[in-house]
Design a protein around this motif. Structure first.
Motif, short mmCIF file in Angstrom:
data_model
loop_
_atom_site.label_atom_id
_atom_site.label_comp_id
_atom_site.label_asym_id
_atom_site.label_seq_id
_atom_site.Cartn_x
_atom_site.Cartn_y
_atom_site.Cartn_z
N ARG A 46 0.83 -1.21 0.00
CA ARG A 46 0.00 0.00 0.00
C ARG A 46 0.86 1.26 0.00
O ARG A 46 0.49 2.28 -0.58
N ALA A 47 2.00 1.19 0.67
CA ALA A 47 2.83 2.38 0.81
C ALA A 47 3.51 2.78 -0.49
O ALA A 47 3.65 3.96 -0.79
N GLU A 48 3.91 1.82 -1.29
CA GLU A 48 4.71 2.13 -2.47
C GLU A 48 3.89 2.84 -3.54
O GLU A 48 2.77 2.46 -3.86
N LYS A 49 4.50 3.90 -4.11
CA LYS A 49 3.97 4.59 -5.28
C LYS A 49 5.02 4.45 -6.38
O LYS A 49 5.84 5.34 -6.61
N TYR B 70 0.39 31.66 7.01
CA TYR B 70 0.76 32.33 5.76
C TYR B 70 -0.43 32.95 5.03
O TYR B 70 -0.28 33.47 3.93
N HIS B 71 -1.62 32.88 5.62
CA HIS B 71 -2.83 33.49 5.06
C HIS B 71 -3.15 32.98 3.66
O HIS B 71 -3.72 33.71 2.83
N ILE B 72 -2.77 31.73 3.38
CA ILE B 72 -3.11 31.11 2.11
C ILE B 72 -4.64 31.00 2.02
O ILE B 72 -5.31 30.63 2.99
N ASP B 73 -5.19 31.29 0.84
CA ASP B 73 -6.64 31.32 0.68
C ASP B 73 -7.25 29.98 0.30
O ASP B 73 -8.47 29.81 0.42
N GLY B 74 -6.44 29.06 -0.16
CA GLY B 74 -6.99 27.77 -0.53
C GLY B 74 -5.90 26.79 -0.91
O GLY B 74 -4.74 27.16 -1.13
N LEU B 75 -6.29 25.53 -0.98
CA LEU B 75 -5.37 24.45 -1.34
C LEU B 75 -5.91 23.71 -2.55
O LEU B 75 -7.11 23.39 -2.62
N ARG B 76 -5.05 23.46 -3.50
CA ARG B 76 -5.36 22.54 -4.59
C ARG B 76 -4.74 21.21 -4.19
O ARG B 76 -3.52 21.07 -4.09
N VAL B 77 -5.58 20.24 -3.85
CA VAL B 77 -5.12 18.98 -3.28
C VAL B 77 -4.74 18.05 -4.42
O VAL B 77 -5.58 17.63 -5.22
N ASP B 78 -3.47 17.73 -4.48
CA ASP B 78 -2.92 16.97 -5.60
C ASP B 78 -3.28 15.49 -5.52
O ASP B 78 -3.37 14.91 -4.45
N ALA B 79 -3.50 14.89 -6.71
CA ALA B 79 -3.56 13.43 -6.87
C ALA B 79 -4.63 12.75 -6.02
O ALA B 79 -4.38 11.71 -5.41
N VAL B 80 -5.82 13.32 -5.99
CA VAL B 80 -6.91 12.71 -5.22
C VAL B 80 -7.24 11.32 -5.75
O VAL B 80 -7.51 10.40 -4.98
N ALA B 81 -7.21 11.15 -7.07
CA ALA B 81 -7.51 9.83 -7.64
C ALA B 81 -6.55 8.77 -7.12
O ALA B 81 -6.95 7.63 -6.85
N SER B 82 -5.29 9.14 -6.95
CA SER B 82 -4.30 8.20 -6.44
C SER B 82 -4.52 7.90 -4.96
O SER B 82 -4.18 6.80 -4.49
N MET B 83 -5.09 8.84 -4.24
CA MET B 83 -5.35 8.64 -2.82
C MET B 83 -6.50 7.67 -2.60
O MET B 83 -6.45 6.82 -1.71
N ILE B 84 -7.56 7.79 -3.39
CA ILE B 84 -8.78 7.04 -3.10
C ILE B 84 -8.81 5.66 -3.76
O ILE B 84 -9.71 4.87 -3.48
N LEU C 142 -6.67 2.25 -4.13
CA LEU C 142 -5.52 1.51 -3.59
C LEU C 142 -4.55 1.09 -4.68
O LEU C 142 -3.34 0.97 -4.42
N ASN C 143 -5.03 0.84 -5.88
CA ASN C 143 -4.20 0.25 -6.92
C ASN C 143 -3.93 1.20 -8.07
O ASN C 143 -3.57 0.78 -9.17
N PHE C 144 -4.09 2.50 -7.83
CA PHE C 144 -3.89 3.50 -8.87
C PHE C 144 -2.50 3.38 -9.47
O PHE C 144 -1.50 3.54 -8.78
N ASP C 145 -2.43 3.08 -10.77
CA ASP C 145 -1.16 3.00 -11.51
C ASP C 145 -0.15 2.06 -10.87
O ASP C 145 1.06 2.29 -10.92
N THR D 131 -11.34 -1.89 -4.17
CA THR D 131 -10.06 -1.20 -4.32
C THR D 131 -10.09 0.22 -3.78
O THR D 131 -9.11 0.95 -3.88
N GLU D 132 -11.21 0.62 -3.19
CA GLU D 132 -11.29 1.96 -2.62
C GLU D 132 -10.43 2.03 -1.35
O GLU D 132 -10.48 1.13 -0.51
N ASN D 133 -9.68 3.09 -1.22
CA ASN D 133 -8.90 3.31 0.00
C ASN D 133 -9.81 4.00 1.00
O ASN D 133 -9.93 5.23 1.02
N THR D 134 -10.47 3.22 1.81
CA THR D 134 -11.47 3.77 2.72
C THR D 134 -10.84 4.70 3.76
O THR D 134 -11.48 5.66 4.20
N ASP D 135 -9.59 4.43 4.14
CA ASP D 135 -8.90 5.33 5.07
C ASP D 135 -8.70 6.70 4.43
O ASP D 135 -8.91 7.74 5.07
N ALA D 136 -8.28 6.72 3.17
CA ALA D 136 -8.05 7.99 2.48
C ALA D 136 -9.35 8.75 2.28
O ALA D 136 -9.38 9.98 2.39
N ILE D 137 -10.41 8.04 1.98
CA ILE D 137 -11.71 8.69 1.79
C ILE D 137 -12.17 9.34 3.07
O ILE D 137 -12.62 10.49 3.09
#
Length: 640
Positions: A271-274, A304-318, A320-323, A337-343
């Motif tokens: 699970r850890a390896e990308k 830092y008063h950042i106004d928002g986050l663009r969260v990278d690679a959500v598909a890879s998070m949710i 388990l077997n992405f790529d 194959t859903e990563n229920t912890d990530a969701i």
């Protein structure tokens, strides 16, 4: 074991950290200059639950931590130490003895500053000195609603927008002058920064992080970054940060096997390896990891008063077997194959951010078909408020690269996005990922002659700007660069000495201005009632026509796109109202490098039914042209 209170730590905070509920954990962990009794010094705290010993080594003890052993705080897995007579500017790392008796030298996961690569030490940093001047911006932001406002994002890689030579970067403070003035002058509403969290490899563009709480020292100090953000807010520009909670790099000084065991990445190595990135995924089910990451999101907004986050690679998070190759496939307890912890993590992340910052932007970079990404968590959604529309991007780039005589056979690539355009709150991205690795620049994707490439890019930008959804353009797209983005070199600013490139920049600037002025183009981005097809089926001529309405339904715009290489004269279009339709922008105006010395400024309606409407107008459609007409906005809006 040390008593937490004796060194200014809260036992409740440590309990909440272990439980996954300490959402300002950066106030507890890391290196904090404090006063303890009569002494000034620095309190260190680090989570290393399986370590035998932890010591602080740094510039203040000749990098030998024997005299600065940390003590374990109860059964929390947290080690802490107060060191007197040191402070901001001192360097340090943690010496960690593993269960096997080996010694590791690690950077602080909560370090607020870091040495400039290739050096890797953490830097004691005081983040409390800067005096912010963005109160007016913060008030204005609270009064608005991003769903019903214009949003035009300029995506920037700070190291290559401009620089002084190879690896001679502009500082955050220098960028606060030149970059911010450029972005404001071009009419953008937001800057999105490719990741500026500390990272060892320039070629990762910041997407492989070692220091989640440290802005990269490539561009200067934390205070200089604050100046940059403050200047953006002064000029009315929001700041979005690319944020990478999906994975982290394997460098020895980083999070990998931090105390000799996999505490951030989890014990299941499959699970850890990308493998496609050579990185490790976070263990989203571990409560301390949740505290670490959610606190990090809050940190960038708090400090830092950042106004928002663009969260990278959500598909890879949710997924388990992405790529991943088959030998690394794993499944959840239900066999899926859903990563229920990530969701669960993503839902909790968004709930927490919006609890503290209701006006934040939380943007999912998600290429999956996961439903309800931008729906509230109480409705079963992931809880983001915007999502990149990767489907639109892929379809349109595929379409625009076709030879013009082939487009009639692929008309659905232009129209299909409206089937789902209102299923999520979308941003239409033309991002850095589309102009690297042999994909060619946007201009060079266009077929045909030199002049035809520019004409089609102007047309494409017009369609993009008037299609439902907020907008994002990667830097250099406004110049009509021929070459792909080169991360080690600055943009090809020299192109502006050539007429068509200069005209392209002026066209983009005018298009941005028109977008801001025409409320039908953004007030109802998330409302299907704000869009209506007029001419959707004309595949044979590669023409589409659609209407955008504002909340005041008497005000609307009409977009006319001719994606063919043929001229269509006296083209009739059905319109909903009798009256004059004003030309707001024409991509073939000679001012912008087009073929028309004079542009028809308005078209009067006739009582001739067309396209199922009572009235119609006639317009001239040059090859590869975009026109925007406006009705109901008062004075004629002339772009000359």
């Amino acid at each position: 074991m040390v008593n937490a209170a004796s060194i200014g730590l809260s036992t409740r905070d440590l309990y909440l950290f272990n439980k996954g509920d300490l959402f300002h954990s950066y106030r507890t962990f890391g290196a904090h200059p404090i006063r303890l009794g009569d002494e000034h010094g620095v309190r260190f705290a680090v989570w290393a639950p399986n370590a035998r010993q932890v010591r602080v080594a740094g510039s203040f003890n000749d990098w030998n931590g024997e005299g600065h052993a940390m003590e374990l705080v109860g059964e929390t897995g947290v080690w802490s130490l107060f060191v007197p007579e040191i402070g901001a500017g001192d360097l340090y790392k943690y010496e960690i003895e593993t269960l096997e008796g080996n010694w590791l030298l690690k950077s602080d996961p909560f370090a607020f500053g870091a040495e400039r690569r290739p050096d890797t030490a953490s830097l004691i940093t005081d983040l409390t000195k800067y005096k912010w001047r963005d109160e007016e911006w913060q008030r204005r932001k609270q009064d608005g609603s991003p769903y019903h406002e214009s949003m035009l994002i300029y995506e920037v890689h700070l190291g290559s927008w401009k620089n002084k030579g190879k690896e001679q970067f502009l500082t955050y403070e220098e960028l606060a002058g030149e970059l911010v003035e450029y972005v404001a002058g071009m009419g953008y509403t937001h800057i999105e920064l490719l990741p500026i969290l500390e990272h060892p490899l320039d070629q990762s563009w910041g997407y492989q992080v070692t220091g989640y709480y440290a802005p990269t020292s490539r561009y200067g100090s934390p205070e200089q970054l604050m100046i940059l953000v403050d200047k953006c807010h002064e000029r009315g520009i929001g700041v979005i940060l690319d944020w990478v909670p999906c994975h982290f790099c394997k460098d020895d000084h980083g999070l990998r096997r931090f105390d000799g065991t996999p505490i951030y990445e989890g014990t299941d190595w499959k699970r850890a390896e990308k493998p496609i990135w050579g990185t490790l995924s976070f263990d989203f089910g571990r409560t301390e990891v949740q505290s670490f990451l959610i606190s990090n999101a809050i940190f960038w907004m708090d400090v830092y008063h950042i106004d928002g986050l663009r969260v990278d690679a959500v598909a890879s998070m949710i997924d388990l077997n992405f790529d991943k190759p088959p030998e690394l496939h794993t499944f959840n307890k239900h066999g899926g194959t859903e990563n229920t912890d990530a969701i669960r993590f993503l839902k909790r992340l968004n709930e927490t951010v919006f609890h503290y910052y209701p006006d934040a932007l939380m943007i999912a970079e998600d290429s999956s078909a996961w439903p309800a990404v931008t729906s509230p968590t109480y409705m079963g959604g992931l809880g983001f408020n915007f999502k990149w529309n990767m489907g639109w991007m892929n379809d349109m780039l595929r379409y625009i690269e076709l030879e013009p005589n082939e487009r009639m056979h692929h008309h659905n690539l232009v129209t299909f996005s409206l089937v789902y355009a209102f299923s999520e709150n979308y941003i239409l991205p033309l991002s850095h990922d589309e102009v690297v690795h042999g994909k060619r620049s946007l201009l060079n994707k266009m077929p045909g002659t030199y002049e035809q490439k520019f004409a089609q890019l102007r047309l494409f930008y017009g369609f993009w700007m008037t299609h439902p959804g907020k907008k994002l353009l990667f830097m250099g797209g406004e110049l009509g660069q021929f070459d792909e983005w080169k991360d080690a070199e600055m943009l090809d600013w020299k192109l502006l000495q050539y007429p068509l490139h200069h005209s392209m920049q002026q066209y983009v600037k005018r298009l941005n201005t028109v977008y801001a002025e025409q409320s039908p183009l953004w007030e109802r981005d998330c409302d299907p009632g704000g869009f209506e097809w007029i001419d959707v089926h004309n595949a044979a001529q590669s023409v589409i026509v659609f209407m955008r309405r504002s909340h005041d339904c008497n005000r609307f715009t009409i977009t006319i796109c001719n994606f063919s290489y043929l001229h269509h004269g006296q083209y009739r279009i059905g319109v909903p109202e009798r009256g004059n339709y004003r030309t707001v922008l024409h991509s073939e105006d000679a001012v912008y490098g087009g073929c028309l010395q004079e542009v028809q400024q308005e078209a009067g309606s006739s009582d001739i039914p067309w396209h199922g409407r009572e009235y119609s107008i006639e317009v001239d459609l040059p090859p590869f042209s975009f026109q925007l007409l406006s009705f109901g906005d008062g004075e004629v809006n002339i772009p000359y």
